[in-house]
Design an enzyme around this catalytic site. Structure first.
Site, PDB file in Angstrom:
ATOM      1  N   ASN A   1       6.937  -5.193  -1.440  1.00  0.00           N
ATOM      2  CA  ASN A   1       7.386  -4.246  -0.415  1.00  0.00           C
ATOM      3  C   ASN A   1       8.902  -4.121  -0.421  1.00  0.00           C
ATOM      4  O   ASN A   1       9.611  -5.103  -0.638  1.00  0.00           O
ATOM      5  CB  ASN A   1       6.906  -4.691   0.974  1.00  0.00           C
ATOM      6  CG  ASN A   1       5.395  -4.747   1.047  1.00  0.00           C
ATOM      7  OD1 ASN A   1       4.728  -4.184   0.184  1.00  0.00           O
ATOM      8  ND2 ASN A   1       4.871  -5.422   2.044  1.00  0.00           N
TER       9      ASN A   1
ATOM     10  N   HIS B   1      10.313  -5.340  -6.220  1.00  0.00           N
ATOM     11  CA  HIS B   1      10.443  -3.885  -6.391  1.00  0.00           C
ATOM     12  C   HIS B   1      11.689  -3.321  -5.716  1.00  0.00           C
ATOM     13  O   HIS B   1      11.787  -2.106  -5.534  1.00  0.00           O
ATOM     14  CB  HIS B   1       9.192  -3.177  -5.861  1.00  0.00           C
ATOM     15  CG  HIS B   1       7.991  -3.362  -6.749  1.00  0.00           C
ATOM     16  ND1 HIS B   1       6.710  -3.067  -6.355  1.00  0.00           N
ATOM     17  CD2 HIS B   1       7.883  -3.819  -8.022  1.00  0.00           C
ATOM     18  CE1 HIS B   1       5.865  -3.327  -7.344  1.00  0.00           C
ATOM     19  NE2 HIS B   1       6.543  -3.796  -8.363  1.00  0.00           N
TER      20      HIS B   1
ATOM     21  N   GLY C   1      -2.838  -8.158   0.823  1.00  0.00           N
ATOM     22  CA  GLY C   1      -2.632  -6.729   1.018  1.00  0.00           C
ATOM     23  C   GLY C   1      -2.060  -5.952  -0.137  1.00  0.00           C
ATOM     24  O   GLY C   1      -1.142  -5.151   0.052  1.00  0.00           O
TER      25      GLY C   1
ATOM     26  N   SER D   1      -3.390  -3.639  -3.752  1.00  0.00           N
ATOM     27  CA  SER D   1      -4.604  -3.103  -4.364  1.00  0.00           C
ATOM     28  C   SER D   1      -4.852  -3.659  -5.763  1.00  0.00           C
ATOM     29  O   SER D   1      -5.906  -3.433  -6.341  1.00  0.00           O
ATOM     30  CB  SER D   1      -4.523  -1.576  -4.415  1.00  0.00           C
ATOM     31  OG  SER D   1      -3.326  -1.183  -5.046  1.00  0.00           O
TER      32      SER D   1
HETATM   33  P1  OAD Z   1      -1.419  -0.137  -2.245  1.00  0.00           P
HETATM   34  O1  OAD Z   1      -1.215   1.021  -1.313  1.00  0.00           O
HETATM   35  O2  OAD Z   1      -1.811   0.158  -3.636  1.00  0.00           O
HETATM   36  O3  OAD Z   1      -2.514  -1.120  -1.658  1.00  0.00           O
HETATM   37  C1  OAD Z   1      -2.464  -1.552  -0.327  1.00  0.00           C
HETATM   38  C2  OAD Z   1      -3.547  -2.569  -0.115  1.00  0.00           C
HETATM   39  O4  OAD Z   1      -3.408  -3.074   1.203  1.00  0.00           O
HETATM   40  C3  OAD Z   1      -4.976  -2.034  -0.242  1.00  0.00           C
HETATM   41  O5  OAD Z   1      -5.697  -2.839  -1.141  1.00  0.00           O
HETATM   42  C4  OAD Z   1      -5.557  -2.154   1.167  1.00  0.00           C
HETATM   43  O6  OAD Z   1      -6.908  -2.579   1.155  1.00  0.00           O
HETATM   44  C5  OAD Z   1      -4.697  -3.268   1.741  1.00  0.00           C
HETATM   45  N1  OAD Z   1      -4.555  -3.220   3.208  1.00  0.00           N
HETATM   46  C6  OAD Z   1      -4.583  -2.142   4.029  1.00  0.00           C
HETATM   47  N2  OAD Z   1      -4.407  -2.526   5.309  1.00  0.00           N
HETATM   48  C7  OAD Z   1      -4.273  -3.879   5.305  1.00  0.00           C
HETATM   49  C8  OAD Z   1      -4.063  -4.872   6.307  1.00  0.00           C
HETATM   50  N3  OAD Z   1      -3.967  -4.559   7.583  1.00  0.00           N
HETATM   51  N4  OAD Z   1      -3.973  -6.180   5.915  1.00  0.00           N
HETATM   52  C9  OAD Z   1      -4.067  -6.523   4.610  1.00  0.00           C
HETATM   53  N5  OAD Z   1      -4.267  -5.622   3.624  1.00  0.00           N
HETATM   54  C10 OAD Z   1      -4.368  -4.318   3.951  1.00  0.00           C
HETATM   55  O7  OAD Z   1      -0.067  -1.011  -2.177  1.00  0.00           O
HETATM   56  P2  OAD Z   1       0.488  -2.090  -3.204  1.00  0.00           P
HETATM   57  O8  OAD Z   1      -0.622  -2.771  -3.922  1.00  0.00           O
HETATM   58  O9  OAD Z   1       1.473  -2.905  -2.475  1.00  0.00           O
HETATM   59  O10 OAD Z   1       5.798   0.182  -5.972  1.00  0.00           O
HETATM   60  O11 OAD Z   1       1.246  -1.154  -4.219  1.00  0.00           O
HETATM   61  C11 OAD Z   1       1.972  -1.741  -5.269  1.00  0.00           C
HETATM   62  C12 OAD Z   1       3.168  -0.888  -5.606  1.00  0.00           C
HETATM   63  O12 OAD Z   1       2.766   0.446  -5.838  1.00  0.00           O
HETATM   64  C13 OAD Z   1       4.181  -0.771  -4.499  1.00  0.00           C
HETATM   65  O13 OAD Z   1       5.077  -1.860  -4.412  1.00  0.00           O
HETATM   66  C14 OAD Z   1       4.919   0.477  -4.855  1.00  0.00           C
HETATM   67  C15 OAD Z   1       3.742   1.344  -5.251  1.00  0.00           C
HETATM   68  O14 OAD Z   1       4.016   2.285  -6.148  1.00  0.00           O
HETATM   69  C16 OAD Z   1       6.971   0.795  -6.076  1.00  0.00           C
HETATM   70  O15 OAD Z   1       7.383   1.607  -5.256  1.00  0.00           O
HETATM   71  C17 OAD Z   1       7.744   0.414  -7.276  1.00  0.00           C
END
Ligand code: OAD
Length: 238
Positions: free
Chosen positions: A95, A112, A180, A182
């Site tokens: 984040n 990031h 949290g 994906s």
């Molecule tokens: P995603 O938007 O891909 O995934 C978010 C995850 O959080 C999902 O698997 C949801 O199930 C989960 N989620 C939602 N609400 C939640 C809660 N209350 N508690 C726990 N989990 C929850 O986000 P990231 O995997 O972080 O990069 O994405 C990775 C990267 O992609 C980011 O850092 C960003 C993006 O492009 C850059 O900007 C370089």
């Protein structure tokens, strides 16, 4: 229940889900599009070359949203886990918001980048704190060297920050806890494979990540709701 000994080394990886309950939208799933662009189309060097004002419009919008957000119970639990483990703890977040810092985390790596910092795209001037918004019709910000000031963010196609420290901590952790994310964006999505030979690998979130099969334990629920009751250090709740 996640039982941790205060002698264990713990590596924690967080993603957008940990800030979702603070009102910062996640990238994928519902609301995952911005003006019909996928994140990969605005957060990349090509977009910066083609249309820097569009890129700044996107990050200005994110600065506005993140500046109103406050940490939730999950951020505070992780700050308490750091207190309990001291130098045996590292929090690696994907984040770019500063909610972990606001909750009191110090042993923290922003792989990031950081939303509230900017840097020059041409010279070696250090990244600097910057919470301004830059949107048309305003001029795009320029460095004294003539280069463009860009967000201090690792875009798609760029190398994440502090990878040496991250790999070293994963190699020696006993507990590898992911919250949290994906599990689709590399290299973070593959960290679990590096830990699974020697550490307990644990995922916490409301739905299975893409790489769910690589984890030894998965706990289903929203981080802010379940994390406070889930972790014990030396038998005591955090
Ligand atoms: P995603 O938007 O891909 O995934 C978010 C995850 O959080 C999902 O698997 C949801 O199930 C989960 N989620 C939602 N609400 C939640 C809660 N209350 N508690 C726990 N989990 C929850 O986000 P990231 O995997 O972080 O990069 O994405 C990775 C990267 O992609 C980011 O850092 C960003 C993006 O492009 C850059 O900007 C370089």
């Amino acid at each position: 229940m996640i039982e941790i000994s205060s002698n264990d080394r713990a590596f924690v990886l967080t993603g957008a889900g940990v800030s979702a309950e603070s009102g910062i939208p996640t990238f994928r799933g519902v609301g995952g599009l911005w003006r019909n662009y996928r994140i990969e189309e605005v957060a990349c060097p090509r977009a910066w070359q083609r249309d820097p004002s569009l890129v700044w419009e996107f990050y200005s919008m994110r600065r506005r949203a993140a500046s109103k957000a406050k940490p939730n119970a999950a951020h505070f639990v992780l700050a308490r886990l750091e207190k309990a483990l001291g130098e045996r703890f590292l929090l690696c977040t994907q984040n770019v918001d500063n909610l972990h810092e606001q909750a009191g985390s110090n042993r923290l790596v922003h792989m990031h980048g950081e939303l509230f910092k900017s840097r020059c795209d041409s010279c070696s001037r250090m990244p600097f704190p910057d919470s301004k918004t830059y949107e048309p019709p305003d001029d795009m910000p320029r460095c004294e060297c003539g280069g463009r000031i860009r967000p201090h963010i690792c875009w798609f196609g760029e190398v994440p920050f502090e990878m040496d420290r991250i790999f070293a901590e994963i190699a020696r952790c006993a507990v590898f806890l992911v919250i949290g994310t994906s599990g689709v964006v590399e290299p973070a999505a593959s960290f679990v494979q590096l830990a699974s030979g020697h550490a307990r690998t644990i995922y916490v979130g409301p739905e299975d990540p893409w790489n769910a099969r690589a984890f030894s334990e998965c706990y289903s629920g929203k981080a802010g709701e379940i994390l406070p009751g889930l972790i014990k250090v030396d038998g005591k709740a955090l």
